[in-house]
Design an enzyme around this catalytic site. Structure first.
Site, PDB file in Angstrom:
ATOM      1  N   GLY A   1       0.989  -1.114   0.195  1.00 35.80           N
ATOM      2  CA  GLY A   1      -0.422   0.149  -0.028  1.00 35.80           C
ATOM      3  C   GLY A   1       0.900   1.354   0.100  1.00 35.80           C
ATOM      4  O   GLY A   1       1.701   1.461  -0.641  1.00 35.80           O
ATOM      5  N   GLY A   2       0.287   1.870   0.814  1.00 41.52           N
ATOM      6  CA  GLY A   2       1.300   3.411   1.526  1.00 41.52           C
ATOM      7  C   GLY A   2       2.384   3.164   0.970  1.00 41.52           C
ATOM      8  O   GLY A   2       3.519   3.997   1.181  1.00 41.52           O
TER       9      GLY A   2
ATOM     10  N   GLY B   1      21.473  10.028 -31.994  1.00 46.25           N
ATOM     11  CA  GLY B   1      21.672  10.307 -30.977  1.00 46.25           C
ATOM     12  C   GLY B   1      21.746   9.918 -29.774  1.00 46.25           C
ATOM     13  O   GLY B   1      22.260  10.779 -28.131  1.00 46.25           O
ATOM     14  N   ALA B   2      21.454   9.031 -29.956  1.00 43.82           N
ATOM     15  CA  ALA B   2      22.809   7.941 -28.595  1.00 43.82           C
ATOM     16  C   ALA B   2      24.039   8.070 -28.059  1.00 43.82           C
ATOM     17  O   ALA B   2      24.346   8.499 -26.749  1.00 43.82           O
ATOM     18  CB  ALA B   2      23.012   6.244 -28.699  1.00 43.82           C
TER      19      ALA B   2
END
Length: 530
Positions: free
Chosen positions: A185-186, A420-421
């Site tokens: 949960g949280g 771009g890499a």
């Protein structure tokens, strides 16, 4: 529960300090023993250690001081008023790890299943605040059943206080979460906000909604371990950085990691005596790395050859394996290494690799750890799944992390660096301090085969012998635009080096950059890609 902890304190001996001191000893013993042998045996039967046993493994022997051990909750209703054990299910304090101050809290699953209530949360808040004031790391040993339902929204507010402190201390002091039981949960969001997450196979699980809820909502059947166990999070989700078979090995590596990190963002990481020669040559690299750009090899062997004693500490070893992130030492000083891994997916950058490396770069920059980037990348992974999964924004995370980093940065291109890499992997154009390359480097927009197919497409198609023309144009492109000195001639590579000199050149460059100062523009904070 221990009978001592439930009885009221004596009022019969106001005149006797020794009697009161004896009573104090009884209370302290009750705090130490906790809920008793049966609860301890039940914890051991699950293959888990108790909170105090874990703290004993984390800290140097005999070097631990507890805080608020006598704390009890003040809640009423649902039978809570008759169950008020000492510690309220969490042990907090400070001690030393390798002689350096570290703070910690450890959920005690034997008490309320380690569930968090008001007093429990306030103890964690206190120890986190002390860690912040002292400028020292905080380690959370998590083994709890979430919010204490009987205390209602008060328990939820306690989690909010933890999250707020996690964020306030992010990049200020190292924060480490060690999952040693349930974390659901949280409660799972606090580890997600910390710098590193450790898990143990078979006993630790993290998830927002458990298997029962998953089945009720989606119809899918899955076990707790398959949903949120150590292997699921260290291999599939990337939530966990490290996974182990037992708690002792896990906590030993927590100690090792703390030995590589500074106490806070105002200090450098601890150095060790340099007993591996700085000028040690690396002739072994000639045979480890093939010259042909398409042939695979294990980048881990390259790292092992370069760093002190061949030792490095890999982060996220089994997630996004096409990129390597690791801590190591060069001439005794800690460095962070980011390296493409040609042995996995040819070393391409994809969504997960970009996220993994970006987070690591940010962590190193936050804690004054210099960055070494070893480049051998054919580009970004093409595909519909990658594009629709957001490779543009995820790849931009790595670009942002490097551009924003002010620590010393050195890049070394071993072989190919395309498109771009190449830019993203800490190229000169985005601010690396020193760009080095081996004589096998190929830095270009794309590989020669692909480039020739685009540039000379019409000529190849019209040729009487298309294949021969294609081969000739590939060689022409490679000769003119991809030779090892092309980038160096244009100032995009500072030097082309002998691979055998790699270790000594990196150490020399780090020494030169030791006092680097590169302040960023004044701003509240950047708006990095999400």
């Amino acid at each position: 529960m221990s009978t001592v902890e439930e009885r009221p304190l004596s009022t019969a001996h106001f005149s006797s300090l020794s009697a009161r001191t004896a009573e104090l000893a009884q209370v302290r013993e009750a705090v130490r023993l906790g809920p008793g042998e049966a609860a301890t045996a039940a914890q051991h039967a699950k293959g888990k250690l108790t909170a105090r046993e874990r703290l004993a493994l984390l800290f140097d022997e005999g070097e631990y001081t507890e805080v608020e051990g006598m704390r009890r909750h003040r809640a009423t209703g649902f039978g809570l008023e008759t169950k008020r054990p000492y510690t309220d299910g969490v042990v907090t304090g400070w001690g030393t790890v390798h002689g350096r101050t570290v703070f910690a809290y450890a959920h005690d699953f034997r008490i309320f299943g380690g569930a968090l209530g008001e007093a429990h949360a306030e103890k964690i808040h206190k120890i986190m605040d002390l860690a912040e004031k002292a400028g020292a790391p905080i380690v959370g040993l998590c083994d709890g059943a979430g919010a204490r339902i009987q205390e209602g929204v008060t328990a939820l507010a306690g989690y909010g206080g933890i999250f707020q402190r996690n964020v306030r201390n992010s990049g200020v002091i190292p924060q480490i979460s060690v999952i040693l039981g349930p974390c659901a949960g949280g409660a799972a969001y606090s580890p997600a906000l910390t710098d590193f997450v450790f898990m143990v196979r078979g006993t630790s699980q993290m998830f927002i909604t458990g298997p029962d809820v998953v089945q009720a909502v989606t119809g899918e059947q899955i076990t707790q371990d398959a949903l949120g166990g150590a292997d699921a999070h260290s291999t599939l989700s990337g939530v966990a950085h490290f996974a182990y078979d037992d708690e002792r090995a896990c906590l030993e590596d927590v100690r090792h990691l703390l030995g590589l990190l500074p106490a806070n963002n105002r200090e450098r990481p601890p150095a060790e005596p340099a007993d591996d020669p700085a000028d040690r040559t690396n002739e072994a690299l000639y045979d480890l790395v093939p010259a042909e750009p398409g042939r695979a090899y294990d980048m881990k062997q390259v790292i092992g050859e370069i760093v002190d004693h061949g030792e490095y500490f890999e982060v996220h070893e089994t997630w996004a394996t096409n990129i390597i992130c690791a801590f190591a030492r060069l001439d005794g000083d800690v460095v962070g290494i980011v390296a493409n891994q040609p042995a996995a997916l040819a070393g391409v950058l994809d969504i997960e690799a970009s996220e993994k490396a970006a987070r690591f770069v940010q962590t190193c920059d936050a804690f004054n750890i210099p960055l070494i980037t070893l480049v051998d990348v054919p580009g970004f992974l093409p595909g519909v799944d990658q594009e629709h999964g957001g490779i543009i924004r995820h790849g931009a995370k790595l670009l942002y992390a490097y551009c924003n980093a002010t620590v010393p940065r050195i890049s070394l291109t071993l072989r190919k660096a395309y498109g771009g890499a190449y830019i993203v992997m800490d190229s000169r154009s985005i601010g690396t301090d020193l760009a080095l390359a081996w004589p096998t480097n190929e830095i270009a927009v794309m590989g020669a085969e692909g480039a020739a197919g685009v540039v000379f497409r019409k000529e190849i198609a019209a040729s009487d012998d298309p294949e021969a023309t294609r081969r000739a144009r590939i060689e022409e492109y490679r000769t003119r635009l991809m030779h090892p000195y092309y980038a160096a001639e244009r100032g995009l590579v500072d030097d082309v080096i002998d691979p055998a000199e790699t270790r000594s050149r990196l150490i020399g460059a780090l020494a030169m950059l030791r006092h680097k100062h590169a302040p960023l523009p004044t701003r509240k904070h950047g708006n990095q890609p999400q």
